[in-house]
Scaffold this motif. Structure first.
Motif, PDB file in Angstrom:
ATOM      1  N   ASP A 167       0.828  -1.207   0.000  1.00 51.08           N
ATOM      2  CA  ASP A 167       0.000   0.000   0.000  1.00 51.08           C
ATOM      3  C   ASP A 167       0.860   1.254   0.000  1.00 51.08           C
ATOM      4  OD1 ASP A 167      -2.284  -1.477   0.002  1.00 51.08           O
ATOM      5  OD2 ASP A 167      -2.813  -1.109   2.113  1.00 51.08           O
ATOM      6  N   LYS A 168       0.391   2.258  -0.677  1.00 46.97           N
ATOM      7  CA  LYS A 168       1.041   3.569  -0.702  1.00 46.97           C
ATOM      8  C   LYS A 168       0.554   4.356   0.513  1.00 46.97           C
ATOM      9  CE  LYS A 168       1.308   7.764  -3.579  1.00 46.97           C
ATOM     10  NZ  LYS A 168       0.674   8.654  -2.591  1.00 46.97           N
ATOM     11  N   LYS A 169       1.490   4.773   1.356  1.00 42.09           N
ATOM     12  CA  LYS A 169       1.139   5.455   2.597  1.00 42.09           C
ATOM     13  C   LYS A 169       1.555   6.917   2.623  1.00 42.09           C
ATOM     14  CE  LYS A 169      -0.775   2.128   5.045  1.00 42.09           C
ATOM     15  NZ  LYS A 169      -2.132   2.240   5.622  1.00 42.09           N
ATOM     16  N   ASP A 222       5.217   1.412   7.250  1.00 41.94           N
ATOM     17  CA  ASP A 222       5.796   2.512   6.476  1.00 41.94           C
ATOM     18  C   ASP A 222       6.510   3.422   7.460  1.00 41.94           C
ATOM     19  OD1 ASP A 222       6.263   4.616   4.576  1.00 41.94           O
ATOM     20  OD2 ASP A 222       4.441   5.606   5.311  1.00 41.94           O
ATOM     21  N   LEU A 238       7.408   0.422  -3.313  1.00 41.95           N
ATOM     22  CA  LEU A 238       6.278  -0.455  -3.020  1.00 41.95           C
ATOM     23  C   LEU A 238       6.586  -1.916  -3.354  1.00 41.95           C
ATOM     24  CD1 LEU A 238       3.286   1.724  -4.319  1.00 41.95           C
ATOM     25  CD2 LEU A 238       4.290   1.627  -2.025  1.00 41.95           C
ATOM     26  N   ASN A 255      10.946   4.814  -0.323  1.00 46.50           N
ATOM     27  CA  ASN A 255      10.123   5.142  -1.502  1.00 46.50           C
ATOM     28  C   ASN A 255      10.017   3.966  -2.487  1.00 46.50           C
ATOM     29  OD1 ASN A 255       8.507   7.105  -2.810  1.00 46.50           O
ATOM     30  ND2 ASN A 255      10.166   7.597  -4.228  1.00 46.50           N
ATOM     31  N   LYS A 306       5.719   7.188  -2.147  1.00 52.40           N
ATOM     32  CA  LYS A 306       5.129   5.851  -2.096  1.00 52.40           C
ATOM     33  C   LYS A 306       5.054   5.402  -0.636  1.00 52.40           C
ATOM     34  CE  LYS A 306       6.847   4.817  -6.737  1.00 52.40           C
ATOM     35  NZ  LYS A 306       7.712   3.960  -7.591  1.00 52.40           N
ATOM     36  N   SER A 307       5.889   4.448  -0.248  1.00 50.27           N
ATOM     37  CA  SER A 307       6.027   4.023   1.146  1.00 50.27           C
ATOM     38  C   SER A 307       7.490   3.728   1.407  1.00 50.27           C
ATOM     39  CB  SER A 307       5.193   2.767   1.436  1.00 50.27           C
ATOM     40  OG  SER A 307       3.812   3.062   1.481  1.00 50.27           O
TER      41      SER A 307
END
Length: 346
Positions: A160-162, A224, A195, A193, A167-168
């Motif tokens: 998931d992108k947080k 994250d 995923l 950065n 990104k994460s």
């Protein structure tokens, strides 16, 4: 890529627990109508003539060649000369009172001598140092610890992108199940950065991860990273070391990373997939393994006799020729030599 809250590296402590198994042969027979009822008492010397009891074996009835089943466990320190005395008694009372027992013999040595030999056999002597008949005592040493470690190679896919502007920055935490809850066993480094991260290979001790039980549940959380320390939870999964090892035999083990808070959302499948590419159990050899395997330590002395050390006739010089035959160099050589001598056979 820095690890999140990872402790600084430290040198391996040269200390471990050692179990001593004791047996005797040809003990003196002190009973008129039967054989001796032997028990072994282990004492340690702290300073001077002072010896104190550490532990003792069980009593074996009517036996001159006892094999004691109770192991005596000690903390073994490489840098310390640990002087031991094994005393064998013929026990005639139910409460194992040594004052009422017949003395069958004793043997003195250091723990280092036992460890470096793995199995040490020596004759028993009386308190006046004369032989206690033809009696002997044999000590076997075994390290009391699980030295296995698990080597991991881990990656993830479609996390998931947080982060709002990125990104994460994912990292993993491995947890051991205990009676009081989950206990952190390992934390990976942060991958910035990304995923679809691939973490550097890492290792976790079997004891820390599952207490040596491959069927015990372990938990893996994915977060994250945030500089504030308030990391965003991405997802989690639970499994066992056995399941991971079986899955990685063919290719790789894949686990859905689940965020329970998102579970009720329509169409939610997972928050990504954690991939365990490798999960291999190996033994991490300790200093004691090398010693018990026959490793020898050679002691070489070099002394600097430069003029800057001062006149050897002056008490202020490290090379002072003391009328009593003792100076600081000799003290250092004596201290180190006393430790090293047990690990060099020539």
């Amino acid at each position: 890529m820095a690890a999140v809250g990872a402790p600084p590296p430290r040198a391996t402590d040269c200390v471990t627990k050692v179990a001593l198994t004791i047996s005797c042969d040809n003990l003196l027979d002190m009973d008129a109508f039967s054989k001796s009822d032997p028990m072994c008492v282990l004492r340690m010397n702290t300073s001077g003539p002072h010896w104190y009891e550490i532990c003792r074996t069980e009593k074996i009835q009517n036996c001159l060649n006892p094999r004691f089943s109770k192991s005596l466990v000690l903390d073994y320190y490489f840098e310390v000369v640990q002087k031991l005395r094994f005393e064998v008694y013929d026990i005639d009372t139910e409460n194992c009172n040594l004052e009422e027992a017949d003395f069958l013999g004793q043997m003195e040595c250091t723990l280092g001598q036992i460890v470096s030999s793995s199995k040490l056999t020596k004759p028993l002597v009386r308190r006046d140092r004369t032989p206690a008949g033809s009696g002997t005592i044999t000590i076997c040493a075994e390290e009391q610890t699980d030295n296995r470690v698990v080597l991991f190679e881990a990656a993830a896919r479609k996390l998931d992108k947080k982060d709002f502007f990125g990104k994460s920055d994912p990292f993993l935490e491995f947890y051991k199940q205990t009676e009081t809850g989950w206990q952190l066993a390992h934390r990976t480094e942060v991958i910035k950065n990304n995923l679809n991260p691939t973490w550097k290979p890492f290792r976790i001790s079997m004891q820390s991860l599952c207490g040596g039980d491959v069927e015990k549940l372990i938990k893996v959380d994915c977060y994250d990273y945030n500089n504030s320390g308030s990391h965003d939870f991405i997802g989690s999964f639970q499994t066992t070391l056995s399941q991971i090892q079986q899955a990685t035999q063919s290719y790789a083990a894949e686990f859905e990373c689940i965020n329970s808070k998102k579970g009720k959302k329509k169409g939610y499948k997972n928050s990504g997939v954690i991939i365990i590419k490798q999960c291999k159990t190996v033994k991490e050899y300790t200093f004691l393994d090398y010693i018990m395997g026959g490793c020898q330590i050679n002691f070489t002395i070099a002394i600097d006799f430069t003029g800057s050390n001062g006149d050897p006739k002056s008490p202020r010089s490290l090379h002072y020729i003391n009328p009593q035959g003792y100076n600081e160099y000799l003290a250092a050589i004596w201290a180190v030599g006393n430790v090293i001598q047990d690990y060099d056979s020539d």
